[in-house]
Scaffold this motif. Structure first.
Motif, short mmCIF file in Angstrom:
data_model
loop_
_atom_site.label_atom_id
_atom_site.label_comp_id
_atom_site.label_asym_id
_atom_site.label_seq_id
_atom_site.Cartn_x
_atom_site.Cartn_y
_atom_site.Cartn_z
N SER A 1 46.55 45.38 34.53
CA SER A 1 46.38 44.39 35.97
C SER A 1 47.54 42.94 36.36
O SER A 1 47.52 43.40 37.27
CB SER A 1 44.77 43.92 36.16
OG SER A 1 44.46 42.84 37.56
N PRO B 1 43.31 47.86 30.15
CA PRO B 1 42.88 46.94 31.40
C PRO B 1 43.99 45.06 32.22
O PRO B 1 44.69 45.97 32.97
CB PRO B 1 41.53 47.04 31.52
CG PRO B 1 40.78 47.86 31.12
CD PRO B 1 42.09 48.06 29.51
N ALA C 1 40.12 43.44 38.32
CA ALA C 1 40.62 41.83 38.00
C ALA C 1 41.73 41.58 38.80
O ALA C 1 42.68 40.28 38.59
CB ALA C 1 41.55 41.93 36.37
N VAL C 2 42.65 42.72 39.56
CA VAL C 2 43.88 41.73 40.67
C VAL C 2 43.33 41.08 41.16
O VAL C 2 41.91 39.91 42.10
CB VAL C 2 44.20 43.11 41.38
CG1 VAL C 2 44.86 42.38 42.52
CG2 VAL C 2 45.21 43.92 41.13
N ALA D 1 41.02 47.21 36.22
CA ALA D 1 42.54 46.89 36.24
C ALA D 1 42.62 46.11 37.59
O ALA D 1 42.82 44.87 37.73
CB ALA D 1 43.58 47.57 36.07
N LEU D 2 41.76 46.71 38.66
CA LEU D 2 41.96 47.20 39.91
C LEU D 2 41.12 45.81 40.04
O LEU D 2 41.27 45.09 41.44
CB LEU D 2 41.95 48.06 41.07
CG LEU D 2 42.62 49.85 40.92
CD1 LEU D 2 42.12 50.43 41.32
CD2 LEU D 2 44.07 49.00 41.67
#
Length: 417
Positions: free
Chosen positions: A364, A360, A250-251, A247-248
């Motif tokens: 995100s 995720p 994809a930020v 997820a991080l």
């Protein structure tokens, strides 16, 4: 009048990740109970919380591996085989061994022999923390000695223990407490009488987590400054750190943030390597396990708390993670996942933000939105703080356990955590 003692059987003691147990033990002592602790494992954490030094109960460490303490185990067997309940315990163990042919099952019976042999003369009851291995040793020891036993069930022990074993333990014990409504419903359905199972939340010792007056942060991942993210939890599958890293990654790249992780765990090194593969290494600080004072300071320094819990392949999952209550007690906004226990604490959009587990992309998207919205983070943090302080105070929660233990109202009035 002679004061009888309560034998408390623990998987490991002391453990940094089990502050809720230490909190309970101290509360029981302050309510006037005389405790003797028995641990299936020696401590492995290099640090300890201050609360562990406040607990006065003595600790007996049972042999973690029987082959390393053969004389102790054989001596216990030699004495305990004469007990009236030994044959019943041995028969129960052999029935269990046919269904669970592992070394762990043998280990629990050996530990039960040493436990029964080590109980203080004034012991009136055995109380196991966790329904899996500690309850197994406790159950056999209770049969040997003829003493009553009870149990506190939490998360992994509920969801990774075979149904036949849960049913038989629930039939043998006097009562069981558990900390989430979801776990309570599951166990009550397996018990011969549902009233044997009670919902007793851990709560939070608010004297150790005094209210923190948080200002509205200006950090928005852009011109307002980098957003400080925090996650506290063991690096194990059910905590979902793989999902969090994805997820991080994809930020949106233009948003600035830094994640601090606190906790040990078997997957820590693998997660560090994964963060490097995703190009996140410079944006994550891995602090390892830390004492409570360091964790409290981290809550106060952070802008947003993250916990991506999910159901692991073996069925293990979180109940109601204490770290969420701790973070909320400091007015820190929390972004977590929709597991039943967590939904008993966090009300979506009022006291925190929730996304589906093991997703995720959703995590995100919610993370990016909260990074850019300091006003929303502040509102969620304030809502969470108010709810924790009004509904999850450990003092009232402890009263439920004391009632199960048959304590008089005077003991309840003097109980303080």
């Amino acid at each position: 009048m002679t004061q009888h003692s309560l034998a408390v059987v623990l998987k490991g003691y002391p453990r940094l990740s089990e502050t809720f147990i230490a909190q309970e033990l101290l509360g029981l002592e302050r309510a006037g109970l005389k405790l003797h602790l028995f641990s299936l494992r020696a401590p492995t954490d290099k640090k300890r919380h201050p609360i562990h030094d406040e607990i006065k109960a003595s600790v007996t460490y049972l042999p973690e591996y029987l082959h390393k303490a053969p004389r102790r185990v054989l001596a216990a067997w030699w004495r305990q085989r004469r007990q009236p309940g030994y044959r019943q315990a041995r028969a129960a163990f052999l029935r269990d061994l046919k269904r669970d042919t592992t070394r762990n099952r043998l280990r629990r019976f050996g530990q039960a022999l040493v436990l029964a042999d080590s109980l203080p003369a004034d012991c009136a009851r055995l109380y196991a923390h966790f329904l899996h291995t500690p309850a197994s040793a406790t159950r056999y020891a209770a049969m040997i000695t003829g003493l009553p036993w009870c149990c506190s069930a939490h998360a992994k022990d509920i969801w990774t223990t075979a149904e036949w074993e849960k049913r038989e333990k629930l039939a043998d014990l006097d009562w069981l407490v558990t900390c989430t409504a979801f776990g309570h419903a599951h166990l009550a359905a397996l018990a011969p009488e549902p009233e044997r199972v009670s919902l007793v939340r851990h709560g939070l010792d608010l004297t150790r987590f005094p209210a923190w007056q948080r200002d509205v942060s200006q950090a928005d991942g852009g011109k307002g400054g980098s957003v400080q993210l925090l996650s506290v939890g063991r690096a194990v599958a059910k905590k979902g750190y793989d999902d969090l890293l994805s997820a991080l990654a994809a930020v949106p790249k233009e948003l600035t943030w830094h994640l601090t992780h606190i906790g040990g765990g078997s997957e820590l090194e693998r997660l560090k390597a994964r963060s490097k593969e995703l190009g996140l290494a410079g944006r994550i600080s891995w602090l390892g396990a830390q004492p409570q004072s360091q964790v409290l300071a981290a809550y106060r320094d952070a802008d947003l708390f993250l916990l991506a819990s999910k159901v692991a392949d073996d069925g293990d999952r979180d109940g109601l993670p204490n770290v969420l209550m701790e973070a909320q007690s400091q007015g820190l906004a929390c972004l977590a996942t929709r597991l039943p226990g967590i939904e008993e604490l966090i009300v979506e959009g009022e006291t925190g933000a929730l996304v589906p587990p093991a997703d995720p992309a959703a995590l995100s998207a919610a993370l990016a939105a909260l990074i850019q919205d300091p006003a929303l983070r502040f509102a969620l943090g304030q809502g969470g703080q108010q709810r924790v302080r009004s509904e999850f105070d450990a003092g009232p929660c402890l009263e439920g356990l004391l009632r199960c233990l048959g304590q008089a109202p005077a003991a309840l009035d003097s109980a303080a955590v």
